[in-house]
Design an enzyme around this catalytic site. Structure first.
Site, PDB file in Angstrom:
ATOM      1  CD  GLU A   1      -3.328  -0.490   2.108  1.00 18.30           C
ATOM      2  OE1 GLU A   1      -3.202   0.234   3.037  1.00 18.30           O
ATOM      3  OE2 GLU A   1      -4.468  -0.913   1.949  1.00 18.30           O
TER       4      GLU A   1
ATOM      5  CG  HIS B   1       9.636 -28.396   0.145  1.00 17.90           C
ATOM      6  ND1 HIS B   1      10.307 -29.555  -0.173  1.00 17.90           N
ATOM      7  CD2 HIS B   1      10.582 -28.103   1.367  1.00 17.90           C
ATOM      8  CE1 HIS B   1      11.385 -30.077   0.547  1.00 17.90           C
ATOM      9  NE2 HIS B   1      11.504 -29.009   1.555  1.00 17.90           N
TER      10      HIS B   1
ATOM     11  CE  LYS C   1     -12.616   1.850   1.085  1.00 24.11           C
ATOM     12  NZ  LYS C   1     -12.112   2.794   1.880  1.00 24.11           N
TER      13      LYS C   1
END
Lengths: 397, 397
Positions: free
Chosen positions: A246, A272, A387
């Site tokens: 961010e 792995h 939003k």
């Protein structure tokens, strides 16, 4: 805490001086000077055995990072849960596990209007009827959530004005819930303070050099992996991913889209999973290792020879702590030999002080890297469009 | 399962024909035709209430993905734990929680010499003395671990020769432990089988188009984020990261280092962590969304108006299931509008069949993407150097 860099690096007086100026007026730098007694007194009065945080992103990731780092060792008598989703399955599973009527809820939201948190708040208020006895509000001064809390008689705490969500863990956002379950928050702050003063005294030049390297080489090494060799750091990795992503994913004033992509890895598990790509894939990543020197564990591999597996007697008699740290060193060496820029951070132990140091180190590093790339590390305007679209969709349903 | 692509895409007959040939002789394609009765009969005889898997990477990530997807809904009476580390704190915490003497251990290792798994095996053998009653061995035919197991009288199962670790979850590696806790493995395989036949019939052209897009645009979109809107898919994301990273991080024959970097995200949590970077950072990522259409949850947001928070009454009365899926659509739309290549996979429900489909879909997609980039998706030679260095360090201690 030690930091060794295994790539060619320089120091920049200009960047260092910039940091010294920032330290004078930017919010997160000054959190280490706060008087903590009000949090400690508040915590002393908390009678509930369970603390639930209603919060998402910057309102929960930092607290979770610290709690999960310390919990197995300190075995707190109180528990902390994180209601950080709108996922019905996760919510049901979490709520089934706790005694709601014996839980103290902290609703934490900077704006006071975070949709995920208000959804949980509504759901729980319907069951519990929030009051001063079971709800604490942490929000910006004057937010709608503050007003709601005041009407219910809740204790209200304000997030310091100049501290962004993802830089807020060492403020009331993290300190109040952590103190409430028994974390020594003074030691946490002491760790941060130590890094701050070491850094400002010039005793931690690696932070400046790393920021310079990451910022200047952003087009070559656009991804920064954090390879933490301890399961205790899993939530810390998540906090780092938010802080880095961010803060450093931004459109610059000149219109260039800048982005350094954070990747959180846990060793040895991700040897792995992700190591093949680091070793043989495109060389577009730097890798920072985190090791814990003293895990305070006595678990050892017994001196037994298993039939047909005698080749593996080389691990006999060593401690798991030694083994995992050798695995970290070996992976680092393999990457270094393959031309990957690497560095290692070594924490002394599992303590409030150590995690306080680590957090503050990354906060400084992030803001300095932003400065090198000429972007602003405290805003996150990019999340607004989603939003707005959601609100439109909700209005249509 | 539906897959909708929101970027310009093409189809390739050549690639489709390649896939049809692969399906004839490559191991993972043929797993869906296996007779499962031997696993079911074995599982019926398991009397222990707890199953522990000693295995790492390809030997555990797939089982964990399926188990964690299904567990909250199906509430199995038996539990499954994963010993996949050398971390002493994690190991102690896990072992304290279970009754070791009432646990059946599956040690799973293709080579039979995985250092992490042998370390745990040694530690536990010292306490428990493994025998046919508490140890099952799953490994390559002829491995040192098989011989060890035979001496102890354990049941031995072989990993099919032509199936690599990260493609092995629908073989004995996943099926035997999953059947042992009560998962309907036939339905799991039925899901995979359905995707296979849909695909081979030409009814799933999106897989070909996506592989083509990801492979051809690897220098523009070097990172592929999987944004799963369900906490149930957290372990699935980890399985995907291994599959994608290890399969597609390779040095090609012509010497070019190729790599597509996988990133696992969980919604809505990571809207508050990673979305800013996706929206405003460098446009170097594609994003695949996963939604679950029917979560079989009745959790709803009550129709209550909280004082001062009336603006958020727009969520009143909707279910959390609806809300989280609207959040996924809104985030997708925001990214699409910002020029990010996106697509969405929609699972019908939370079931063995759905997760079987999802797994097989990604296995096909991965191998086709490798083909477009002209690399080999089944090996992982890059991890060897670290192992060699570790052995040297161990010999020196």
């Amino acid at each position: 805490m030690k930091n060794r860099l295994f790539f060619e690096h320089n120091f920049s007086d200009e960047l260092f001086n910039f940091a010294k100026q920032e330290a004078e007026h930017i919010g997160f730098w000054r959190l280490v000077d706060e008087n903590l007694s009000k949090y400690v007194s508040f915590a002393d009065e908390v009678s509930q055995k369970c603390i639930a945080i209603i919060g998402i992103g910057g309102s929960s990731l930092g607290v979770e990072a610290i709690y999960n780092f310390l919990r197995p060792k300190f075995e707190y008598e109180k528990s902390l849960i994180f209601l950080d989703t709108t996922d019905p399955i996760q919510l049901s599973t979490q709520l089934e596990k706790i005694d709601l009527s014996a839980t103290l809820f902290f609703v934490i939201s900077k704006s006071g209007t975070t949709i995920e948190s208000i959804a949980s708040l509504k759901y729980l208020d319907h069951i519990l009827q929030f009051s001063k006895n079971n709800l604490v509000v942490i929000t910006d001064q004057g937010s709608p959530l503050e007003k709601f809390g005041l009407e219910r008689g809740s204790s209200i705490f304000h997030i310091p004005e100049s501290v962004g969500g993802r830089y807020s863990v060492l403020s009331v956002v993290g300190l109040l819930p952590l103190a409430s379950i028994g974390v020594d928050i003074q030691e946490l702050i002491n760790g941060a303070k130590e890094i701050k003063s070491d850094f400002l005294r010039g005793d931690f030049p690696e932070v400046v050099s790393k920021a310079l390297f990451f910022g200047e080489n952003r087009n070559t090494y656009g991804m920064n992996a954090l390879f933490s060799y301890s399961s205790l750091l899993k939530s810390f990795n998540e906090w780092y991913v938010q802080l880095w992503g961010e803060s450093l994913g931004k459109v610059r004033k000149d219109g260039e889209a800048i982005g350094l992509t954070p990747i959180g890895l846990i060793g040895p598990k991700d040897q792995h999973s992700f190591l093949q790509l680091l070793m043989e894939g495109k060389k577009d990543k730097s890798v920072t290792f985190i090791k814990i020197k003293d895990m305070d564990s006595h678990l050892s591999i017994p001196v037994v020879s298993l039939s047909n597996l005698e080749n593996l007697d080389i691990i006999n008699g060593i401690s798991f702590e030694e083994l995992i740290n050798l695995q970290a060193s070996s992976t680092l060496e393999a990457l270094k030999n393959s031309g990957v820029p690497t560095d290692v951070l070594e924490l002394e132990d599992i303590s409030e002080r150590s995690i306080g140091k680590l957090i503050f180190y990354f906060e400084i590093l992030t803001t300095l890297t932003a400065e090198v790339m000429e972007i602003e590390p405290y805003r996150q305007d990019g999340v607004e469009l989603g939003k707005t679209i959601l609100k439109k969709k909700l209005a249509e349903t």
